[in-house]
Motif scaffolding. Structure first.
Motif, mmCIF file in Angstrom:
data_model
loop_
_atom_site.group_PDB
_atom_site.id
_atom_site.type_symbol
_atom_site.label_atom_id
_atom_site.label_comp_id
_atom_site.label_asym_id
_atom_site.label_seq_id
_atom_site.Cartn_x
_atom_site.Cartn_y
_atom_site.Cartn_z
ATOM 1 N N MET A 22 -3.611 26.823 37.850
ATOM 2 C CA MET A 22 -2.783 26.405 36.714
ATOM 3 C C MET A 22 -3.609 26.310 35.423
ATOM 4 S SD MET A 22 0.377 26.083 37.349
ATOM 5 C CE MET A 22 0.803 25.263 35.833
ATOM 6 N N ILE A 23 -4.794 25.678 35.535
ATOM 7 C CA ILE A 23 -5.617 25.483 34.330
ATOM 8 C C ILE A 23 -6.104 26.826 33.787
ATOM 9 C CG2 ILE A 23 -7.790 24.501 33.484
ATOM 10 C CD1 ILE A 23 -7.290 22.208 35.580
ATOM 11 N N MET A 26 -3.224 28.644 32.173
ATOM 12 C CA MET A 26 -2.856 28.092 30.859
ATOM 13 C C MET A 26 -3.853 28.508 29.784
ATOM 14 S SD MET A 26 -1.535 24.305 31.934
ATOM 15 C CE MET A 26 -1.384 23.677 30.277
ATOM 16 N N VAL A 27 -5.149 28.486 30.129
ATOM 17 C CA VAL A 27 -6.161 28.923 29.157
ATOM 18 C C VAL A 27 -5.943 30.401 28.821
ATOM 19 C CG1 VAL A 27 -8.634 29.311 28.803
ATOM 20 C CG2 VAL A 27 -7.852 27.178 29.844
ATOM 21 N N VAL A 29 -3.107 32.131 28.933
ATOM 22 C CA VAL A 29 -1.917 32.262 28.074
ATOM 23 C C VAL A 29 -2.257 31.845 26.644
ATOM 24 C CG1 VAL A 29 0.398 31.327 27.628
ATOM 25 C CG2 VAL A 29 -0.246 31.985 29.939
ATOM 26 N N PHE A 30 -3.048 30.793 26.506
ATOM 27 C CA PHE A 30 -3.417 30.311 25.168
ATOM 28 C C PHE A 30 -4.243 31.361 24.416
ATOM 29 C CE2 PHE A 30 -5.887 27.700 22.166
ATOM 30 C CZ PHE A 30 -4.856 27.002 21.561
ATOM 31 N N ALA A 33 -2.092 34.265 23.422
ATOM 32 C CA ALA A 33 -1.226 33.936 22.274
ATOM 33 C C ALA A 33 -1.988 34.069 20.960
ATOM 34 C CB ALA A 33 -0.670 32.525 22.420
ATOM 35 N N LEU A 34 -3.303 33.838 21.015
ATOM 36 C CA LEU A 34 -4.104 33.945 19.788
ATOM 37 C C LEU A 34 -4.414 35.389 19.422
ATOM 38 C CD1 LEU A 34 -6.686 31.035 20.324
ATOM 39 C CD2 LEU A 34 -4.680 31.032 18.852
ATOM 40 N N PHE A 38 1.743 39.427 16.879
ATOM 41 C CA PHE A 38 3.145 39.017 16.898
ATOM 42 C C PHE A 38 3.977 40.095 16.218
ATOM 43 C CE2 PHE A 38 6.772 36.375 15.562
ATOM 44 C CZ PHE A 38 7.018 35.690 16.744
ATOM 45 N N PRO A 39 5.144 40.443 16.755
ATOM 46 C CA PRO A 39 5.975 41.467 16.097
ATOM 47 C C PRO A 39 6.274 41.057 14.656
ATOM 48 C CG PRO A 39 6.900 40.836 18.224
ATOM 49 C CD PRO A 39 5.794 39.889 17.956
ATOM 50 N N ILE A 44 9.611 37.306 6.903
ATOM 51 C CA ILE A 44 8.518 36.334 6.828
ATOM 52 C C ILE A 44 7.925 36.368 5.424
ATOM 53 C CG2 ILE A 44 6.180 35.884 7.638
ATOM 54 C CD1 ILE A 44 7.098 36.650 10.408
#
Lengths: 53, 220
Positions: A22-23, A26-27, A29-30, A33-34, A38-39, A44
């Motif tokens: 899990m840990i 999560m790292v 995914v984080f 995400a960075l 992003f589309p 914007i």
């Protein structure tokens, strides 16, 4: 499912494999995400404040 | 035709007018329902919070079904077990993405520029979510729930809160889990989102518009 989880034991650290998964997940995914772009969206804007119409 | 004439009253004595003007000033519709966002919001990091809220919606929806049909249903029928699993896994989604949201906001120091209240409400949501999840594990109505409660009683007794928060009192734990705590968490999430809307998304560290902080920023 009813069996106890396997544990990793290193010095004073004792953690189950599911918790490690899990840990690490999560790292991962984080970090993704960075770095994953992003589309872009035409609406914007540069301003930080919401725009009054 | 007789027209009803309203008597003029001084603005200072009208609390409804004062509240209306305060809301209009602090929360105009353009802030409440923005159609555009700053360019730096174009990052996946900003998705974590809304996924956590989506998880919470599933938690509440599945929890309402569980509360309605009861323990026999969620333990013995196939649909009940499915909804029970849905409740458990949506809690996992809620917590995982709440923590990812917390990491993201921590590293961008999002309490800056007058957003301390937003940050603190988030901290309180996290704390109450932990208690809500804990009372949920106790309320499973199986040996797992009993095992957790019997072990937890030693912790609560040693902390001196055992009489006030009795983990062996199923009625208290279940009541807290399905009524009081969810209402608290949902209300605080609403306040959290409202505060985000009032202040806008925090600028990246070092980014100052036009060379000077805005009035809103300096008001902190």
């Amino acid at each position: 499912m009813d069996a106890p989880a396997t544990y990793l034991n290193w010095n004073f650290i004792l953690i189950s494999i599911p918790n490690v998964v899990m840990i690490v997940g999560m790292v991962a995914v984080f970090v993704l995400a960075l770095v994953v772009p992003f589309p872009s969206h035409s609406e914007i804007v540069e301003s930080a404040e919401p725009q009054d119409e | 035709m007789n027209e009803v004439k309203l008597t003029p009253r001084s603005e200072s004595s009208s609390w409804t007018l004062a509240i209306r003007r305060s809301l209009q000033r602090k929360l105009p519709l353009a802030h409440l329902l923005p159609d555009r966002q700053p360019v730096f919001v174009g990052s996946w990091v900003y998705i974590f919070g809304v996924i956590a809220i989506a998880g919470l919606i599933w938690v509440v929806a599945s929890g309402m079904l569980l509360a309605f049909f009861g323990p026999m249903w969620w333990h013995q029928s196939s649909v009940g077990r499915f909804v029970n699993s849905l409740h458990l896994w949506s809690v996992q989604v809620f917590f995982v993405f709440m923590v990812l949201h917390l990491w993201g906001q921590y590293f961008m120091a999002s309490w800056r520029d007058g957003r301390a209240k937003t940050w603190m409400v988030g901290v309180v949501i996290f704390a109450f979510s932990l208690v809500t999840a804990f009372t949920g594990f106790i309320s499973q109505q199986n040996f797992d729930g009993e095992w957790i409660a019997v072990n937890a009683k030693d912790a609560t007794n040693s902390a001196g809160i055992g009489t006030l928060f009795n983990v062996l009192n199923f009625g208290q734990m279940y009541g807290l889990h399905i009524i009081l705590l969810p209402m608290l968490v949902a209300t605080l999430v609403g306040v959290h989102v409202l505060l985000v809307r009032m202040k806008g998304v925090v600028k990246p560290i070092g980014k100052v518009q036009g060379g000077q902080p805005s009035n809103e920023e300096s008001a902190s």
